[in-house]
Structure formats: C-alpha cells, structure tokens
Design a protein around this motif. Sequence first.
Motif, short mmCIF file in Angstrom:
data_model
loop_
_atom_site.label_atom_id
_atom_site.label_comp_id
_atom_site.label_asym_id
_atom_site.label_seq_id
_atom_site.Cartn_x
_atom_site.Cartn_y
_atom_site.Cartn_z
N ARG A 3 0.86 -1.26 0.17
CA ARG A 3 -0.08 0.18 0.05
C ARG A 3 0.89 1.13 -0.05
O ARG A 3 1.67 1.43 0.81
N VAL A 4 0.54 1.99 -1.00
CA VAL A 4 1.43 3.50 -1.28
C VAL A 4 0.62 4.75 -1.17
O VAL A 4 -0.38 4.58 -1.44
N LEU A 5 0.89 5.57 -0.58
CA LEU A 5 0.61 6.99 -0.70
C LEU A 5 1.18 7.94 -1.44
O LEU A 5 2.56 7.90 -1.38
N VAL A 6 0.57 8.63 -2.09
CA VAL A 6 1.48 9.63 -3.13
C VAL A 6 1.06 10.83 -2.88
O VAL A 6 -0.18 11.41 -2.39
N ALA A 7 2.11 12.10 -2.64
CA ALA A 7 1.93 13.30 -2.11
C ALA A 7 2.54 14.08 -3.36
O ALA A 7 3.89 14.03 -3.16
N ASP A 8 1.94 15.04 -3.81
CA ASP A 8 2.48 16.08 -4.85
C ASP A 8 1.64 17.07 -5.08
O ASP A 8 0.34 16.88 -4.92
N ASP A 9 2.18 18.39 -4.82
CA ASP A 9 0.96 19.51 -5.20
C ASP A 9 0.26 19.50 -6.82
O ASP A 9 -0.68 20.37 -6.69
N GLN A 10 0.87 18.74 -7.72
CA GLN A 10 0.40 18.64 -9.24
C GLN A 10 -0.25 17.62 -9.14
O GLN A 10 -0.01 16.46 -9.39
N GLU A 11 -1.68 17.84 -9.69
CA GLU A 11 -2.69 16.96 -9.84
C GLU A 11 -2.26 15.94 -10.93
O GLU A 11 -2.17 14.60 -10.72
N PRO A 12 -1.59 16.34 -12.21
CA PRO A 12 -1.15 15.27 -13.28
C PRO A 12 -0.02 14.52 -12.86
O PRO A 12 0.18 13.48 -13.27
N VAL A 13 0.84 15.24 -11.96
CA VAL A 13 2.08 14.17 -11.41
C VAL A 13 1.39 13.24 -10.60
O VAL A 13 1.89 12.01 -10.63
N ARG A 14 0.63 13.62 -9.86
CA ARG A 14 0.00 12.46 -8.85
C ARG A 14 -0.63 11.45 -9.64
O ARG A 14 -0.51 10.22 -9.30
N ALA A 15 -1.15 11.83 -10.75
CA ALA A 15 -1.99 10.76 -11.71
C ALA A 15 -0.99 10.06 -12.24
O ALA A 15 -1.00 8.67 -12.45
N GLY A 16 0.02 10.50 -12.73
CA GLY A 16 1.04 9.89 -13.45
C GLY A 16 2.03 8.85 -12.53
O GLY A 16 2.10 7.72 -13.03
N LEU A 17 2.11 9.29 -11.22
CA LEU A 17 2.69 8.20 -10.21
C LEU A 17 1.83 7.33 -9.91
O LEU A 17 2.39 6.16 -9.77
N ARG A 18 0.52 7.45 -9.82
CA ARG A 18 -0.49 6.53 -9.59
C ARG A 18 -0.52 5.47 -10.56
O ARG A 18 -0.20 4.33 -10.70
N MET A 19 -0.40 5.89 -11.70
CA MET A 19 -0.53 4.88 -13.02
C MET A 19 0.76 4.37 -12.99
O MET A 19 0.71 3.15 -13.31
N LEU A 20 2.15 4.86 -12.67
CA LEU A 20 3.39 4.07 -12.77
C LEU A 20 3.36 3.31 -11.54
O LEU A 20 3.97 2.10 -11.99
#
Length: 216
Positions: A3-20
């Motif tokens: 289980r991973v939590l992702v934190a970034d202030d840019q929504e596109p970056v968060r979406a990219g990290l989630r996908m990755l």
Amino acid sequence: MMRVLVADDQEPVRAGLRMLLESQPGIDVVGEAADGVAAVQLARRLRPDVALLDIRMPRLDGIEATALLAGAGVPDPVAVVVITTFDLDEYVHAALRAGAKGFLLKDAGPHLVGEAVRAAASGDALISPKITARLIAEFTPASPRPRSPVVPLTQREEQVLALLASGLTNDEIGERLFLSRGTIKTHIGGILTKLGVRNRVEAAMWAYESGRVRGR
C-alpha cells in the motif's frame, strides 16, 4: 499487496505516479495528497507501507513531512521515499537526514520506482543511482566527520559500503563481488550495526563524510 501513499501538489504528477506505481505487480496506491499537511494526516490515518513524497509542497514541505512521519523518535514510523525534479538539491539531502529511506528523480522509470518502493517497504533503502555520488558528495564536505565504528569494518564490508555508496542495488553489488543477495544483505546489516545508522542511505552518507568514498 503493498500500500502506497502519493503526495505532490500537481494533480497530473500524482495521476502519473499512480499509473506508474499501479502498473507494477503487487502495488496499490491507497491515497493521494496535494500538500504536506494532508500527506502527514493521511499517512497517519491510512498507515501505508510507503509514502512517496514530493520535496516541494505547500503548507508543509517534504522535509518536514518526512521528519513527522519517519524522523528520529517517531514511535511508529512510516517508510518514506522522497521524489524530486532536481538532481542536486539541498532539500533532498535534508530529507535523508529527516529519515527518508531513499529518493528518486521524477523521470525515474517504472522499474526503479517499483524497486525503491519495495526496498523502503522491506526496511531497506534505494537512492537513484544517477545522482547518488553527486548529491551526497556535494553536501558532505561541510559536515562534521562522523565517529569511527566501535567495531572496525571488515575488508569485505568496506567493499560493500563503497559500492552501496555509489548507488548500486544489492543485486548489482552481489554481481560485482560474486556474492549472493542473502550474503550482501548480511554484510549490509553488519555495516549498519557497526556504524550505528538506520539504513543504507545513512550508511552512504557516512561513507562520504568519513572519506571512505570521494565525489566524482
């Protein structure tokens, strides 16, 4: 499932990290945060295996968030991996001091991101190899020299430490020294105990600060 939590202030970056991340087998992104305060609150509530934090976030930056989640004295720390755009950034070094188990560049590929997250979840740490030596060597010359280990490192441990500080993974160190993964893990465990450090990131910094390894 990790289980991973992702934190970034840019929504596109968060979406990219989630996908990755979710393209990697056995990894599930259980939450996202747009700033450091939300990241700390969400991590404490969800208790992810790993929190992947951007170094620059509003309200609370990645360094402060790392210290709150993984710093010395935190009773139930969360494994933190810092991710940044910058390959020479004093904030990353400070985040490692705050307790982060590793860091990556945002252009890291799926394999490296997955490897870093798995390493952090298992109590190990991984630094993006392309910036390990440059980053640590950039900031450690001004740092006080660390104490020598109470029990001296063996010759093999010195070899393993030098390769670790160069950013090599356990498998790469094993290939270089013709040793099994289990043997490398045993050597690294001995190194951490003798140096009195928490993880391989701190061991790498110790190697530079002590003069065992020099910047390139």
